[in-house]
Scaffold this motif. Structure first.
Motif, mmCIF file in Angstrom:
data_model
loop_
_atom_site.group_PDB
_atom_site.id
_atom_site.type_symbol
_atom_site.label_atom_id
_atom_site.label_comp_id
_atom_site.label_asym_id
_atom_site.label_seq_id
_atom_site.Cartn_x
_atom_site.Cartn_y
_atom_site.Cartn_z
ATOM 1 N N LYS A 1 -4.609 -2.840 16.165
ATOM 2 C CA LYS A 1 -4.107 -1.641 15.492
ATOM 3 C C LYS A 1 -3.708 -1.898 14.042
ATOM 4 O O LYS A 1 -3.258 -0.980 13.346
ATOM 5 N N MET A 2 -3.872 -3.136 13.572
ATOM 6 C CA MET A 2 -3.463 -3.449 12.207
ATOM 7 C C MET A 2 -4.262 -2.654 11.177
ATOM 8 O O MET A 2 -3.720 -2.178 10.178
ATOM 9 N N SER A 3 -5.571 -2.493 11.403
ATOM 10 C CA SER A 3 -6.388 -1.763 10.424
ATOM 11 C C SER A 3 -5.975 -0.292 10.364
ATOM 12 O O SER A 3 -6.046 0.335 9.298
ATOM 13 N N PHE A 4 -5.536 0.263 11.486
ATOM 14 C CA PHE A 4 -5.059 1.651 11.495
ATOM 15 C C PHE A 4 -3.816 1.787 10.625
ATOM 16 O O PHE A 4 -3.738 2.664 9.760
ATOM 17 N N PHE A 5 -2.837 0.902 10.830
ATOM 18 C CA PHE A 5 -1.604 1.009 10.055
ATOM 19 C C PHE A 5 -1.801 0.633 8.584
ATOM 20 O O PHE A 5 -1.008 1.027 7.732
ATOM 21 N N ALA A 6 -2.851 -0.148 8.293
ATOM 22 C CA ALA A 6 -3.125 -0.517 6.903
ATOM 23 C C ALA A 6 -3.955 0.528 6.180
ATOM 24 O O ALA A 6 -4.103 0.459 4.957
ATOM 25 N N ASP A 7 -4.504 1.501 6.907
ATOM 26 C CA ASP A 7 -5.309 2.562 6.308
ATOM 27 C C ASP A 7 -4.439 3.361 5.332
ATOM 28 O O ASP A 7 -3.385 3.887 5.700
ATOM 29 N N GLU A 8 -4.896 3.472 4.097
ATOM 30 C CA GLU A 8 -4.094 4.157 3.079
ATOM 31 C C GLU A 8 -3.836 5.616 3.433
ATOM 32 O O GLU A 8 -2.818 6.193 3.044
ATOM 33 N N LEU B 1 2.388 9.002 6.785
ATOM 34 C CA LEU B 1 3.721 8.528 7.160
ATOM 35 C C LEU B 1 4.698 8.693 6.002
ATOM 36 O O LEU B 1 5.853 9.091 6.195
ATOM 37 N N ALA B 2 4.223 8.393 4.785
ATOM 38 C CA ALA B 2 5.091 8.547 3.612
ATOM 39 C C ALA B 2 5.476 10.008 3.402
ATOM 40 O O ALA B 2 6.605 10.315 3.018
ATOM 41 N N ASP B 3 4.544 10.919 3.658
ATOM 42 C CA ASP B 3 4.851 12.350 3.544
ATOM 43 C C ASP B 3 5.916 12.778 4.534
ATOM 44 O O ASP B 3 6.575 13.807 4.336
ATOM 45 N N ASN B 4 6.053 11.999 5.599
ATOM 46 C CA ASN B 4 7.090 12.280 6.590
ATOM 47 C C ASN B 4 8.332 11.402 6.385
ATOM 48 O O ASN B 4 9.155 11.262 7.295
ATOM 49 N N GLY B 5 8.414 10.775 5.194
ATOM 50 C CA GLY B 5 9.601 10.006 4.843
ATOM 51 C C GLY B 5 9.703 8.648 5.476
ATOM 52 O O GLY B 5 10.806 8.117 5.625
ATOM 53 N N ARG C 1 -6.244 12.572 14.075
ATOM 54 C CA ARG C 1 -7.603 12.572 13.527
ATOM 55 C C ARG C 1 -7.966 11.198 12.987
ATOM 56 O O ARG C 1 -9.075 10.691 13.209
ATOM 57 N N LEU C 2 -7.037 10.555 12.290
ATOM 58 C CA LEU C 2 -7.297 9.228 11.732
ATOM 59 C C LEU C 2 -7.441 8.186 12.841
ATOM 60 O O LEU C 2 -8.239 7.255 12.717
ATOM 61 N N ALA D 1 0.823 -1.196 0.000
ATOM 62 C CA ALA D 1 0.000 0.000 0.000
ATOM 63 C C ALA D 1 0.861 1.250 0.000
ATOM 64 O O ALA D 1 0.489 2.273 -0.540
ATOM 65 N N VAL D 2 2.048 1.156 0.633
ATOM 66 C CA VAL D 2 2.914 2.316 0.679
ATOM 67 C C VAL D 2 3.672 2.496 -0.619
ATOM 68 O O VAL D 2 3.774 3.576 -1.170
ATOM 69 N N LEU D 3 4.172 1.397 -1.150
ATOM 70 C CA LEU D 3 4.974 1.493 -2.345
ATOM 71 C C LEU D 3 4.150 1.920 -3.556
ATOM 72 O O LEU D 3 4.657 2.552 -4.470
ATOM 73 N N LEU D 4 2.861 1.577 -3.539
ATOM 74 C CA LEU D 4 2.003 1.918 -4.656
ATOM 75 C C LEU D 4 0.771 2.660 -4.152
ATOM 76 O O LEU D 4 -0.353 2.179 -4.243
#
Length: 471
Positions: free
Chosen positions: A159-166, A172-176, A417-418, A131-134
């Motif tokens: 907490k898996m569904s939270f971390f899997a949320d696009e 997180l990707a915006d923060n590198g 918020r998420l 999900a992160v790479l694409l």
């Protein structure tokens, strides 16, 4: 008759089959307006087949459900099951590679020493990584693929569904950062999981986090969100227990644990309640929980019950432990089979009605999140045990990059918020209550009757005592 899966215990196979049946029933009900039943069951079978031969099974039903929901998202019932999404295909590639010693010898060797409880760790990490790479799906231009810092963590399964949320992945990707997470029970994170290959540990309770801190001589910790223990029921059951003095109705219904333990301790059954014509069954009045030997939600429920059974005092010392153990053991032993994950009993509550599960111990976050998904029906009722405990999700950074995750989850307004949208309470109370109000869930804005969880060693002694009672 249960299937035989090489390398997997028969009881684990039975649990998986039961979870798959419950999950399929839930999917059929949720998708029935737009997708034919045979298409749902076919998609479930195809997704389940992808995990054939994988020895780690604990989270297979959850992964299958996510794959099927993603594939059948198109509301047009004439559309057949589409091809797997990019993230799912990435997951399969990563799973194949990490299950091959030649492809990933270091990562495989680390996972090989981890217990079965980590579940489908490699596959889950692959889903998140995909999900992160694409982030834009199949059509995302190559230029959008970044090379962020990979941060690995082991987290409580809720907490898996939270971390899997696009949306979380994007922030997180915006923060590198690209986060890869693997699920495990909080007790297991603190005791049996090899943390050497992780950047952070994120159990669902403070006692487990404090044990990790002591073992690794770490003083830093973050508690970005929490969720109180709640009890979900149905309106007819709530009315019965209101008459019995257990439930106190109001804008936010409460569940009197002292009165409940009196009923449970004396073996009162549902059909013993006066004028009970709505649920006249010869079953003990018990709250359904997860397995206390492996699940944090059951441990939190045990913490509440131990406090009440110990004359409203936190249990300390061997004498107090022995005093409360008989009452605590009865609450769990009389239940029969219990799931290892809080997803199991709550899914059954959402799907099967009050017959098998009239009372279920859950996290408040599960109910609020389900309401946002349109899965809460009008006759469902959320109550708060009095007293209750907060399941404080506590992150322990094991490296510098793990520390960055802790700071982001605590301070980043988008991630907070998420987290609220996933039902968690953050430092912003107004934000959480606003989410709950939008979803018509009556929640306690300010939790007052909250007690502390026993010290880690005491909680372990109580859990071990209950576990010994099973034998």
């Amino acid at each position: 008759m249960s299937r035989v899966v090489p390398g997997v215990a028969a009881d684990a196979v039975q649990r998986e089959e039961l979870a798959m049946r419950r999950m399929t029933e839930s999917l059929v009900e949720d998708l029935s307006e737009n997708v034919p039943v045979d298409q749902v069951t076919s998609a479930v079978g195809a997704a389940h087949h992808r995990f054939t031969g994988k020895p780690i099974r604990e989270f297979v039903p959850i992964l299958v459900e996510r794959i099927v929901r993603s594939e059948l998202a198109d509301p047009d019932p004439t559309v057949r099951v589409p091809a797997p999404s990019a993230s799912v295909r990435a997951a399969e590639v990563i799973a194949r590679e990490t299950n091959t010693a030649e492809a990933q010898p270091k990562r495989l060797s680390r996972r090989a020493v981890m217990p079965l409880s980590i579940g489908a760790a490699v596959v889950v990490a692959g889903v998140v990584a995909g999900a992160v790479l694409l982030p834009g799906g199949d059509d995302a231009p190559a230029a959008t693929v970044a090379a962020p810092t990979v941060v690995r963590g082991v987290v409580g399964s809720e907490k898996m569904s939270f971390f899997a949320d696009e949306r979380v992945v994007k922030v997180l990707a915006d923060n590198g950062i690209r986060v890869e997470v693997e699920p495990a029970g909080s007790r297991q994170i603190a005791t049996t999981v090899d943390l050497g290959g992780f950047d952070f540990a994120f159990p669902s309770s403070i006692p487990a986090a404090e044990r990790i801190q002591r073992q690794r001589n770490i003083t830093t910790k973050y508690t970005p969100f929490s969720s109180p223990i709640a009890i979900a029921t149905y309106r007819p059951i709530a009315d019965l227990l209101t008459t019995a003095g257990v439930i106190r109705p109001g804008p936010v219904a409460t569940f009197d644990m002292n009165k409940y333990l009196e009923l449970a301790g004396t073996g009162v059954q549902w059909d013993d309640l006066p004028d009970n014509t709505t649920y006249p069954v010869a079953k003990n009045i018990l709250v359904s929980t997860t397995d206390p030997r492996s699940s944090n939600s059951a441990a939190m429920y045990l913490s509440i019950a131990s406090y009440v059974a110990n004359d409203h005092t936190i249990v300390r010392g061997a004498t107090a432990e022995q005093h409360v153990l008989p009452a605590l053991s009865k609450l769990f032993l009389a239940q029969g089979y219990t799931d290892n994950s809080s997803e199991g009993p709550f899914s059954q509550y959402l799907t099967n009605g009050m017959g098998p599960t009239p009372l279920v111990c859950i996290y408040e976050a599960q109910y609020v999140e389900a309401a946002g998904q349109g899965r809460i029906k009008p006759d469902m009722v959320l109550t708060y045990p009095t007293p209750t405990v907060l399941s404080s999700h506590t992150l322990v950074p094991l490296t510098g990059t793990g520390d960055k995750i802790g700071k982001l989850l605590t301070d980043n307004p988008d991630l907070r918020r998420l987290a609220a949208e996933h039902g968690f309470r953050t430092g912003d109370t107004a934000q959480f209550t606003s989410v709950a109000a939008e979803r018509s869930v009556p929640v306690a804005a300010d939790l007052i009757d909250v007690v502390d969880v026993p010290a880690y060693e005491t909680l372990e002694h109580l859990l071990d005592g209950v576990a010994n009672s099973y034998n």
